[in-house]
Design a protein around this motif. Sequence first.
Motif, PDB file in Angstrom:
ATOM      1  N   THR A   1      72.515 -52.221 -55.167  1.00 31.34           N
ATOM      2  CA  THR A   1      72.465 -51.259 -56.264  1.00 31.34           C
ATOM      3  C   THR A   1      71.966 -51.930 -57.535  1.00 31.34           C
ATOM      4  N   ALA A   2      70.917 -51.365 -58.114  1.00 31.29           N
ATOM      5  CA  ALA A   2      70.294 -51.942 -59.310  1.00 31.29           C
ATOM      6  C   ALA A   2      69.145 -51.054 -59.753  1.00 31.29           C
ATOM      7  N   VAL A   3      68.602 -51.369 -60.917  1.00 31.41           N
ATOM      8  CA  VAL A   3      67.322 -50.795 -61.326  1.00 31.41           C
ATOM      9  C   VAL A   3      66.243 -51.736 -60.807  1.00 31.41           C
ATOM     10  N   TYR A   4      65.291 -51.192 -60.090  1.00 34.29           N
ATOM     11  CA  TYR A   4      64.223 -51.986 -59.494  1.00 34.29           C
ATOM     12  C   TYR A   4      62.953 -51.834 -60.338  1.00 34.29           C
ATOM     13  N   TYR A   5      62.355 -52.979 -60.677  1.00 32.89           N
ATOM     14  CA  TYR A   5      61.181 -53.010 -61.527  1.00 32.89           C
ATOM     15  C   TYR A   5      59.987 -53.578 -60.778  1.00 32.89           C
ATOM     16  N   CYS A   6      58.855 -52.985 -61.026  1.00 32.55           N
ATOM     17  CA  CYS A   6      57.575 -53.461 -60.503  1.00 32.55           C
ATOM     18  C   CYS A   6      56.960 -54.414 -61.519  1.00 32.55           C
TER      19      CYS A   6
ATOM     20  N   GLY B   1      66.778 -43.748 -55.579  1.00 36.25           N
ATOM     21  CA  GLY B   1      67.706 -42.656 -55.340  1.00 36.25           C
ATOM     22  C   GLY B   1      69.042 -43.163 -54.858  1.00 36.25           C
ATOM     23  N   LEU B   2      69.827 -42.234 -54.352  1.00 35.58           N
ATOM     24  CA  LEU B   2      71.157 -42.539 -53.832  1.00 35.58           C
ATOM     25  C   LEU B   2      71.112 -42.523 -52.308  1.00 35.58           C
ATOM     26  N   VAL B   3      71.649 -43.584 -51.705  1.00 35.98           N
ATOM     27  CA  VAL B   3      71.637 -43.696 -50.258  1.00 35.98           C
ATOM     28  C   VAL B   3      72.941 -44.333 -49.814  1.00 35.98           C
ATOM     29  N   GLN B   4      73.369 -44.011 -48.609  1.00 34.31           N
ATOM     30  CA  GLN B   4      74.580 -44.624 -48.077  1.00 34.31           C
ATOM     31  C   GLN B   4      74.282 -46.018 -47.536  1.00 34.31           C
TER      32      GLN B   4
ATOM     33  N   THR C   1      63.144 -48.019 -61.532  1.00 29.69           N
ATOM     34  CA  THR C   1      63.666 -46.896 -60.769  1.00 29.69           C
ATOM     35  C   THR C   1      65.046 -47.292 -60.233  1.00 29.69           C
ATOM     36  N   GLN C   2      65.990 -46.377 -60.346  1.00 28.18           N
ATOM     37  CA  GLN C   2      67.374 -46.666 -59.978  1.00 28.18           C
ATOM     38  C   GLN C   2      67.571 -46.526 -58.480  1.00 28.18           C
ATOM     39  N   VAL C   3      68.203 -47.530 -57.895  1.00 32.34           N
ATOM     40  CA  VAL C   3      68.629 -47.481 -56.500  1.00 32.34           C
ATOM     41  C   VAL C   3      70.148 -47.638 -56.484  1.00 32.34           C
ATOM     42  N   THR C   4      70.815 -46.680 -55.885  1.00 34.24           N
ATOM     43  CA  THR C   4      72.271 -46.724 -55.789  1.00 34.24           C
ATOM     44  C   THR C   4      72.668 -46.608 -54.327  1.00 34.24           C
ATOM     45  N   VAL C   5      73.437 -47.584 -53.855  1.00 36.77           N
ATOM     46  CA  VAL C   5      73.879 -47.613 -52.470  1.00 36.77           C
ATOM     47  C   VAL C   5      75.391 -47.418 -52.448  1.00 36.77           C
TER      48      VAL C   5
ATOM     49  N   GLN D   1      71.634 -60.542 -64.834  1.00 36.90           N
ATOM     50  CA  GLN D   1      70.254 -60.807 -65.226  1.00 36.90           C
ATOM     51  C   GLN D   1      69.289 -60.224 -64.203  1.00 36.90           C
ATOM     52  N   ARG D   2      68.084 -59.978 -64.669  1.00 30.42           N
ATOM     53  CA  ARG D   2      67.042 -59.512 -63.750  1.00 30.42           C
ATOM     54  C   ARG D   2      66.733 -60.624 -62.755  1.00 30.42           C
ATOM     55  N   GLU D   3      66.583 -60.256 -61.484  1.00 30.22           N
ATOM     56  CA  GLU D   3      66.332 -61.251 -60.454  1.00 30.22           C
ATOM     57  C   GLU D   3      65.154 -60.844 -59.573  1.00 30.22           C
ATOM     58  N   LEU D   4      64.519 -61.855 -59.021  1.00 31.63           N
ATOM     59  CA  LEU D   4      63.395 -61.638 -58.122  1.00 31.63           C
ATOM     60  C   LEU D   4      63.889 -61.060 -56.805  1.00 31.63           C
ATOM     61  N   VAL D   5      63.179 -60.065 -56.310  1.00 34.73           N
ATOM     62  CA  VAL D   5      63.454 -59.497 -54.993  1.00 34.73           C
ATOM     63  C   VAL D   5      62.383 -59.949 -54.006  1.00 34.73           C
ATOM     64  N   ALA D   6      61.124 -59.722 -54.360  1.00 38.12           N
ATOM     65  CA  ALA D   6      60.027 -60.082 -53.463  1.00 38.12           C
ATOM     66  C   ALA D   6      58.728 -60.123 -54.243  1.00 38.12           C
ATOM     67  N   THR D   7      57.816 -60.974 -53.801  1.00 35.58           N
ATOM     68  CA  THR D   7      56.488 -61.025 -54.402  1.00 35.58           C
ATOM     69  C   THR D   7      55.436 -61.026 -53.309  1.00 35.58           C
ATOM     70  N   ILE D   8      54.233 -60.634 -53.704  1.00 32.40           N
ATOM     71  CA  ILE D   8      53.112 -60.649 -52.775  1.00 32.40           C
ATOM     72  C   ILE D   8      51.857 -61.068 -53.523  1.00 32.40           C
ATOM     73  N   THR D   9      51.118 -61.973 -52.953  1.00 34.02           N
ATOM     74  CA  THR D   9      49.841 -62.376 -53.525  1.00 34.02           C
ATOM     75  C   THR D   9      48.749 -62.041 -52.514  1.00 34.02           C
ATOM     76  N   VAL D  10      47.534 -61.996 -52.995  1.00 34.55           N
ATOM     77  CA  VAL D  10      46.416 -61.711 -52.108  1.00 34.55           C
ATOM     78  C   VAL D  10      45.417 -62.836 -52.215  1.00 34.55           C
ATOM     79  N   ILE D  11      45.190 -63.500 -51.160  1.00 33.53           N
ATOM     80  CA  ILE D  11      44.178 -64.545 -51.120  1.00 33.53           C
ATOM     81  C   ILE D  11      43.089 -64.086 -50.168  1.00 33.53           C
ATOM     82  N   THR D  12      42.036 -64.807 -50.089  1.00 36.32           N
ATOM     83  CA  THR D  12      40.891 -64.356 -49.322  1.00 36.32           C
ATOM     84  C   THR D  12      41.233 -64.140 -47.858  1.00 36.32           C
ATOM     85  N   ALA D  13      42.189 -64.894 -47.331  1.00 34.06           N
ATOM     86  CA  ALA D  13      42.505 -64.791 -45.914  1.00 34.06           C
ATOM     87  C   ALA D  13      43.636 -63.817 -45.631  1.00 34.06           C
TER      88      ALA D  13
END
Length: 118
Positions: free
Chosen positions: A93-98, A10-13, A112-116, A44-56
């Motif tokens: 501000t960008a389109v954020y992709y999962c 969405g749009l946020v200040q 999903t579009q994020v506009t600041v 270009q599309r860029e990495l924002v954050a990643t998460i992995t799940v390991i046993t611990a």
Amino acid sequence: QVQLVESGGGLVQAGGSLTLSCAASRSIRIFNSMGWYRQAPGKQRELVATITVITAGATTNYADSVKGRFTISRDNAKNTMYLQMNSLKPQDTAVYYCNAQITINDYWGQGTQVTVSS
């Protein structure tokens, strides 16, 4: 086949907050990793954050530009991943992709579009 659906943009200040959600069509326990990427106009599309799940527990990784402001998390029971975004800046501000990865397979949401505003 896996479907990913983002929501929460969405749009946020500047200085405000948003929480993005990524709902998967099946259990996210099967994924090796999940993440958020973004693409600003003309860039270009860029990495924002990643998460992995390991046993611990979960391992997270963030782009330097969002460290300390964004938090990635996942709720296995809800088959959903989140991105909590605080202290937003106009340059966020960008389109954020999962994204979700299973071995060599890569799945993407529609974005999903994020506009600041400044």
